[in-house]
Design a protein around this motif. Structure first.
Motif, short mmCIF file in Angstrom:
data_model
loop_
_atom_site.label_atom_id
_atom_site.label_comp_id
_atom_site.label_asym_id
_atom_site.label_seq_id
_atom_site.Cartn_x
_atom_site.Cartn_y
_atom_site.Cartn_z
N TYR A 3 10.34 5.82 4.41
CA TYR A 3 11.75 5.26 4.79
C TYR A 3 12.53 4.41 3.47
CZ TYR A 3 14.07 5.61 9.52
OH TYR A 3 14.98 5.61 10.40
N GLN A 4 10.89 4.02 2.65
CA GLN A 4 10.67 3.00 1.38
C GLN A 4 11.83 4.32 0.19
OE1 GLN A 4 11.02 0.28 0.52
NE2 GLN A 4 10.81 -0.01 -1.65
N TYR A 5 10.57 5.76 0.20
CA TYR A 5 10.68 6.09 -0.91
C TYR A 5 12.00 7.89 -1.17
CZ TYR A 5 6.62 4.35 -2.77
OH TYR A 5 5.43 2.93 -3.17
N PHE A 6 11.93 7.46 0.79
CA PHE A 6 13.79 9.17 0.85
C PHE A 6 14.61 8.00 1.05
CE2 PHE A 6 9.64 11.18 1.52
CZ PHE A 6 9.55 12.62 1.15
N MET A 7 14.67 7.22 1.93
CA MET A 7 15.88 6.52 1.94
C MET A 7 16.35 4.67 0.70
SD MET A 7 16.81 7.93 4.87
CE MET A 7 18.07 7.30 5.53
N ASN A 8 15.53 5.06 -0.03
CA ASN A 8 16.21 3.86 -0.94
C ASN A 8 16.35 3.01 -1.02
OD1 ASN A 8 16.02 3.58 -4.05
ND2 ASN A 8 18.12 3.68 -4.15
N THR A 9 15.62 2.34 0.30
CA THR A 9 15.73 1.13 0.71
C THR A 9 15.02 -0.23 -0.04
OG1 THR A 9 13.41 0.67 1.97
CG2 THR A 9 15.46 1.67 3.51
N GLU A 10 15.79 -1.01 0.18
CA GLU A 10 15.29 -2.57 -0.60
C GLU A 10 14.01 -3.22 0.01
OE1 GLU A 10 18.61 -5.27 -1.17
OE2 GLU A 10 19.94 -3.15 -1.89
N GLY A 11 12.61 -2.48 0.11
CA GLY A 11 11.77 -3.81 0.35
C GLY A 11 11.19 -2.55 1.53
N TYR A 12 10.12 -3.51 1.87
CA TYR A 12 9.88 -2.39 3.00
C TYR A 12 9.95 -3.29 4.60
CZ TYR A 12 5.91 -0.11 -0.27
OH TYR A 12 5.06 0.07 -1.75
N PHE A 13 10.37 -4.86 4.04
CA PHE A 13 10.84 -5.60 5.23
C PHE A 13 12.54 -4.73 5.78
CE2 PHE A 13 7.67 -8.35 3.50
CZ PHE A 13 7.18 -8.92 5.05
N SER B 36 12.68 -2.49 9.03
CA SER B 36 14.04 -3.00 9.98
C SER B 36 15.08 -1.91 10.31
CB SER B 36 15.21 -4.35 9.17
OG SER B 36 16.15 -4.64 10.02
N ASN B 37 14.61 -1.22 9.50
CA ASN B 37 15.60 0.05 8.79
C ASN B 37 15.07 1.45 10.27
OD1 ASN B 37 17.27 -0.69 7.41
ND2 ASN B 37 16.64 0.68 5.57
N LEU B 38 13.89 1.12 9.76
CA LEU B 38 12.80 2.09 10.90
C LEU B 38 12.93 1.47 12.60
CD1 LEU B 38 10.59 4.09 12.25
CD2 LEU B 38 9.09 2.20 10.88
N SER B 39 13.08 0.07 13.02
CA SER B 39 13.36 0.12 13.95
C SER B 39 14.57 0.12 14.52
CB SER B 39 12.55 -1.97 14.52
OG SER B 39 11.82 -2.09 13.05
N SER B 40 15.33 -0.03 13.91
CA SER B 40 17.29 0.58 14.29
C SER B 40 16.90 2.16 14.64
CB SER B 40 17.93 0.06 13.50
OG SER B 40 19.08 0.30 13.63
N ARG B 41 16.15 2.22 13.99
CA ARG B 41 16.43 3.76 14.36
C ARG B 41 16.10 4.37 15.16
NH1 ARG B 41 17.32 8.16 15.36
NH2 ARG B 41 17.10 10.03 14.71
N ALA B 42 14.37 4.30 15.61
CA ALA B 42 13.61 4.15 17.33
C ALA B 42 14.70 3.62 18.02
CB ALA B 42 12.40 3.50 16.41
N PHE B 43 14.51 2.74 18.07
CA PHE B 43 14.77 1.69 19.22
C PHE B 43 16.99 1.94 19.95
CE2 PHE B 43 11.28 -0.62 18.21
CZ PHE B 43 10.26 0.22 19.02
#
Length: 443
Positions: free
Chosen positions: A263-273, A277-284
């Motif tokens: 998510y950090q490198y392919f979705m260009n998110t702002e930081g690992y936290f 958060s994006n990962l949790s939202s996508r998964a659940f």
């Protein structure tokens, strides 16, 4: 109102215990590998845990599009109804085909021939991958854009590599994705059995190919699913199918870390936290959200499809195929900027979503029981081919293949080219390694 919500949460928390009871009636256990169990766990993770998140609007981003809590409740009821039927199908499966038993996976076939067959299949997969890259051009790969710090058009590049690819994308993917991971699983299983350096080297080559075929298009989940598949193979061979907590937890932590980096490198998110958060939202919540839009769209805004979303090979049926997942994505309009830029997106839901879109709630009655029986039968049948590296790889591949029932349309499995292809190569390798004498065990 607060008391009603409290009762809903209590019901939501108690239903999995009822499901666990049905699972035990089917002779299955949560921490022992089987295809039915893996599919069931996938439904819990992707389609059940996130229900309170959407209902109470705990995810601010999803709440922009999921606004009707009553409709979310309907989604939960439908998912519960379908999952319960599927578990009943598992129970029928046990009655019809007997208990699922996993023995020690010591190869009873010619190990050298299995290795040769898997290596040739891996070579074929790599050649198709090279052909695909040549076709699209290295400069159009998402991986190339990330390396060159050009992340503005990643979504468009992903669309060009998949949904809007000019040509028969599924034919390429069949080999650089499905046969690539399958041959890699065989080689890994073979290494676990014979401990030969040659098997390990070929396995590493295959693993590199699997990783490349995923990250080149900016996909994150396939890499994690590949490692999960390897984990299943190891459990089958070394632990008689037991998914031990001490091995399961490190695997889950590693998978989470890999997804965060993705998510950090392919979705260009702002930081690992933010990535977490994006990962949790996508998964659940993200995998659950499409079911909401299916219920919202049909039949209020579009008539039921009456089978038009199902495959129509060579146009043999008198209807034009309706691209359900793409049309729902366009109708939901969750990302208008990408739609305006020409990105072709899709919004697949749990397999009952397509049944509903075609036949309404009546379409949810009975069919999930058939799905449960078929999953159980498939597991029981594979074991009858013996306990060797090929069947261990096949069981793992099938589990990951069918866990997508929790995330995608049922039509993907009606004309199932990946399954046909993998079964073809499985029989071919078993036939070659057994000198033309494939023997089935009794139940």
């Amino acid at each position: 109102m607060y008391f009603e919500n409290f009762l809903l949460v209590v019901d939501w928390a108690c239903i999995p215990f009822f499901w666990w009871f049905l699972l035990r009636l089917a002779g299955l256990r949560l921490f022992v590998f089987s295809i039915p169990t893996i599919v069931f766990v996938a439904i819990i993770v992707f389609q059940y845990i996130g229900l309170p998140i959407l209902y109470f609007k705990l995810d601010e981003y999803r709440a922009l599009f999921v606004t009707d809590s009553d409709l979310v409740l309907t989604v939960g009821v439908a998912t519960t109804f379908v999952t319960t039927q599927m578990l009943i199908g598992f129970i029928f499966g046990r009655t019809l085909f007997g208990p699922l038993k996993v023995s020690n996976f010591e190869s009873n076939l010619n190990k050298k021939k299995i290795g040769v067959g898997a290596a040739l299949l891996l070579l074929l997969s790599i050649l198709v991958l090279i052909l695909y890259i040549q076709n699209v051009g290295i400069s159009k790969l998402v991986l190339f854009a990330v390396i060159n710090s050009s992340s503005d058009n990643i979504s468009l590049l992903r669309s060009d590599l998949g949904n809007s690819f000019v040509g028969k994308y599924y034919r390429y993917q069949l080999f650089f994705r499905e046969t690539m991971i399958f041959s890699t699983l065989i080689l890994y299983a073979q290494y676990l059995i014979d401990k030969r350096r040659g098997s390990f080297l070929l396995f590493l080559i295959g693993l590199c190919g699997v990783i490349l075929s995923s990250v080149m298009s900016g996909e994150k989940a396939p890499v994690v699913y590949a490692f999960v598949s390897l984990f299943f193979v190891k459990c089958l061979i070394k632990e008689e199918g037991r998914l031990e907590i001490k091995r399961l937890v490190p695997m889950l932590i590693t998978s989470t870390i890999l997804l965060i980096f993705g998510y950090q490198y392919f979705m260009n998110t702002e930081g690992y936290f933010q990535a977490l958060s994006n990962l949790s939202s996508r998964a659940f919540a993200g995998a659950l959200q499409p079911s909401y839009h299916y219920l919202d769209m049909f039949p209020k805004h579009h008539e039921f499809l009456a089978g038009r979303s199902f495959p129509n090979p060579m146009g043999i049926f008198p209807f034009e195929n309706y691209r359900l997942t793409v049309e729902v994505m366009n109708w939901a309009n969750v990302n208008p900027e990408l739609l305006d830029s020409g990105v072709v997106g899709s919004m697949p839901a749990m397999f009952w979503g397509e049944l509903y879109a075609n036949f309404g709630f009546e379409g949810l009655i009975g069919f999930p029981v058939v799905v449960g029986i078929m999953l159980y039968w498939l597991n029981a049948t594979v074991v009858r081919f013996g306990t060797n590296s090929v069947t261990a790889a096949l069981l793992s591949w099938l589990a990951m293949h069918y866990k997508t029932l929790a995330e995608t349309s049922i039509s993907s499995f009606l004309v199932d080219l990946p399954l046909i292809t993998i079964l073809f190569f499985t029989i071919l390798i078993l036939f070659y390694a057994s000198n033309g004498r494939i023997r089935l065990r009794s139940h």
